[in-house]
Design a protein around this motif. Structure first.
Motif, PDB file in Angstrom:
ATOM      1  N   ILE A  87       0.843  -1.202   0.000  1.00  0.00           N
ATOM      2  CA  ILE A  87       0.000   0.000   0.000  1.00  0.00           C
ATOM      3  C   ILE A  87       0.871   1.243   0.000  1.00  0.00           C
ATOM      4  O   ILE A  87       0.622   2.201  -0.731  1.00  0.00           O
ATOM      5  CB  ILE A  87      -0.948  -0.014   1.215  1.00  0.00           C
ATOM      6  CG1 ILE A  87      -1.963  -1.143   1.061  1.00  0.00           C
ATOM      7  CG2 ILE A  87      -1.643   1.326   1.388  1.00  0.00           C
ATOM      8  CD1 ILE A  87      -2.784  -1.416   2.289  1.00  0.00           C
ATOM      9  N   GLU A  88       1.919   1.222   0.815  1.00  0.00           N
ATOM     10  CA  GLU A  88       2.820   2.373   0.877  1.00  0.00           C
ATOM     11  C   GLU A  88       3.548   2.562  -0.447  1.00  0.00           C
ATOM     12  O   GLU A  88       3.749   3.692  -0.893  1.00  0.00           O
ATOM     13  CB  GLU A  88       3.835   2.168   2.007  1.00  0.00           C
ATOM     14  CG  GLU A  88       4.716   3.354   2.242  1.00  0.00           C
ATOM     15  CD  GLU A  88       5.685   3.127   3.383  1.00  0.00           C
ATOM     16  OE1 GLU A  88       6.599   3.955   3.514  1.00  0.00           O
ATOM     17  OE2 GLU A  88       5.539   2.147   4.115  1.00  0.00           O
TER      18      GLU A  88
ATOM     19  N   MET B  60      -7.099  -1.409  -5.783  1.00  0.00           N
ATOM     20  CA  MET B  60      -8.211  -2.359  -5.862  1.00  0.00           C
ATOM     21  C   MET B  60      -7.687  -3.777  -6.073  1.00  0.00           C
ATOM     22  O   MET B  60      -8.156  -4.724  -5.439  1.00  0.00           O
ATOM     23  CB  MET B  60      -9.169  -1.969  -6.986  1.00  0.00           C
ATOM     24  CG  MET B  60     -10.346  -2.910  -7.130  1.00  0.00           C
ATOM     25  SD  MET B  60     -11.377  -3.039  -5.663  1.00  0.00           S
ATOM     26  CE  MET B  60     -12.136  -1.448  -5.674  1.00  0.00           C
ATOM     27  N   TYR B  61      -6.696  -3.923  -6.952  1.00  0.00           N
ATOM     28  CA  TYR B  61      -6.096  -5.244  -7.167  1.00  0.00           C
ATOM     29  C   TYR B  61      -5.477  -5.782  -5.888  1.00  0.00           C
ATOM     30  O   TYR B  61      -5.607  -6.958  -5.560  1.00  0.00           O
ATOM     31  CB  TYR B  61      -5.044  -5.201  -8.275  1.00  0.00           C
ATOM     32  CG  TYR B  61      -5.599  -5.079  -9.661  1.00  0.00           C
ATOM     33  CD1 TYR B  61      -6.773  -5.726 -10.029  1.00  0.00           C
ATOM     34  CD2 TYR B  61      -4.958  -4.321 -10.618  1.00  0.00           C
ATOM     35  CE1 TYR B  61      -7.282  -5.614 -11.302  1.00  0.00           C
ATOM     36  CE2 TYR B  61      -5.455  -4.204 -11.909  1.00  0.00           C
ATOM     37  CZ  TYR B  61      -6.623  -4.859 -12.245  1.00  0.00           C
ATOM     38  OH  TYR B  61      -7.117  -4.747 -13.508  1.00  0.00           O
ATOM     39  N   MET B  62      -4.810  -4.921  -5.145  1.00  0.00           N
ATOM     40  CA  MET B  62      -4.206  -5.357  -3.885  1.00  0.00           C
ATOM     41  C   MET B  62      -5.275  -5.737  -2.870  1.00  0.00           C
ATOM     42  O   MET B  62      -5.140  -6.739  -2.160  1.00  0.00           O
ATOM     43  CB  MET B  62      -3.299  -4.262  -3.320  1.00  0.00           C
ATOM     44  CG  MET B  62      -2.006  -4.166  -4.057  1.00  0.00           C
ATOM     45  SD  MET B  62      -0.832  -2.946  -3.462  1.00  0.00           S
ATOM     46  CE  MET B  62      -1.324  -2.546  -1.865  1.00  0.00           C
ATOM     47  N   ALA B  63      -6.333  -4.962  -2.785  1.00  0.00           N
ATOM     48  CA  ALA B  63      -7.403  -5.261  -1.837  1.00  0.00           C
ATOM     49  C   ALA B  63      -8.090  -6.576  -2.193  1.00  0.00           C
ATOM     50  O   ALA B  63      -8.381  -7.392  -1.317  1.00  0.00           O
ATOM     51  CB  ALA B  63      -8.421  -4.125  -1.814  1.00  0.00           C
TER      52      ALA B  63
ATOM     53  N   PHE C  48      -9.042 -12.224  -1.129  1.00  0.00           N
ATOM     54  CA  PHE C  48      -9.045 -13.602  -1.613  1.00  0.00           C
ATOM     55  C   PHE C  48      -8.242 -14.506  -0.686  1.00  0.00           C
ATOM     56  O   PHE C  48      -8.668 -15.603  -0.332  1.00  0.00           O
ATOM     57  CB  PHE C  48      -8.476 -13.652  -3.041  1.00  0.00           C
ATOM     58  CG  PHE C  48      -8.381 -15.031  -3.612  1.00  0.00           C
ATOM     59  CD1 PHE C  48      -9.506 -15.686  -4.059  1.00  0.00           C
ATOM     60  CD2 PHE C  48      -7.153 -15.667  -3.686  1.00  0.00           C
ATOM     61  CE1 PHE C  48      -9.428 -16.961  -4.586  1.00  0.00           C
ATOM     62  CE2 PHE C  48      -7.059 -16.938  -4.207  1.00  0.00           C
ATOM     63  CZ  PHE C  48      -8.197 -17.592  -4.650  1.00  0.00           C
ATOM     64  N   MET C  49      -7.074 -14.035  -0.263  1.00  0.00           N
ATOM     65  CA  MET C  49      -6.228 -14.833   0.631  1.00  0.00           C
ATOM     66  C   MET C  49      -6.894 -15.036   1.993  1.00  0.00           C
ATOM     67  O   MET C  49      -6.900 -16.139   2.528  1.00  0.00           O
ATOM     68  CB  MET C  49      -4.868 -14.157   0.810  1.00  0.00           C
ATOM     69  CG  MET C  49      -4.029 -14.133  -0.437  1.00  0.00           C
ATOM     70  SD  MET C  49      -3.633 -15.773  -1.051  1.00  0.00           S
ATOM     71  CE  MET C  49      -2.593 -16.370   0.250  1.00  0.00           C
ATOM     72  N   VAL C  50      -7.473 -13.981   2.549  1.00  0.00           N
ATOM     73  CA  VAL C  50      -8.127 -14.092   3.852  1.00  0.00           C
ATOM     74  C   VAL C  50      -9.334 -15.017   3.758  1.00  0.00           C
ATOM     75  O   VAL C  50      -9.551 -15.864   4.622  1.00  0.00           O
ATOM     76  CB  VAL C  50      -8.531 -12.695   4.377  1.00  0.00           C
ATOM     77  CG1 VAL C  50      -9.444 -12.792   5.581  1.00  0.00           C
ATOM     78  CG2 VAL C  50      -7.289 -11.897   4.708  1.00  0.00           C
TER      79      VAL C  50
END
Length: 80
Positions: A34-35, A57-60, A65-67
């Motif tokens: 994020i940083e 958005m891709y990172m979120a 998905f992982m969580v």
């Protein structure tokens, strides 16, 4: 608790500390990502804000998905 005590017996206090630090550093990649996006906005192609929002958005989505996968794994394997 039994697993923690067993690991402490095998690794010792220093080993447990290093294990916790390693786990934290692997999870801290989310914050770093994020940083990195927010610090790298000047280098993004135009339109910068739209491109940055897309990257975030891709990172979120990947984190969600992982969580979600971990939660499903806990349910399927009945982890307590």
């Amino acid at each position: 608790m039994q697993d923690v005590q067993s690991a402490h017996t095998q690794l010792g206090s220093l080993g447990m500390l290093l294990l916790v630090l390693r786990a934290y550093s692997m999870g801290a990649g989310t914050y770093t990502g994020i940083e990195a996006v927010s610090n790298g906005i000047p280098m993004l192609r135009e339109p910068k804000v739209k491109t940055a929002k897309k990257a975030m958005m891709y990172m979120a989505l990947s984190l969600a998905f992982m969580v979600f996968g971990l939660m499903i794994g806990y349910v399927l394997y009945r982890v307590q």
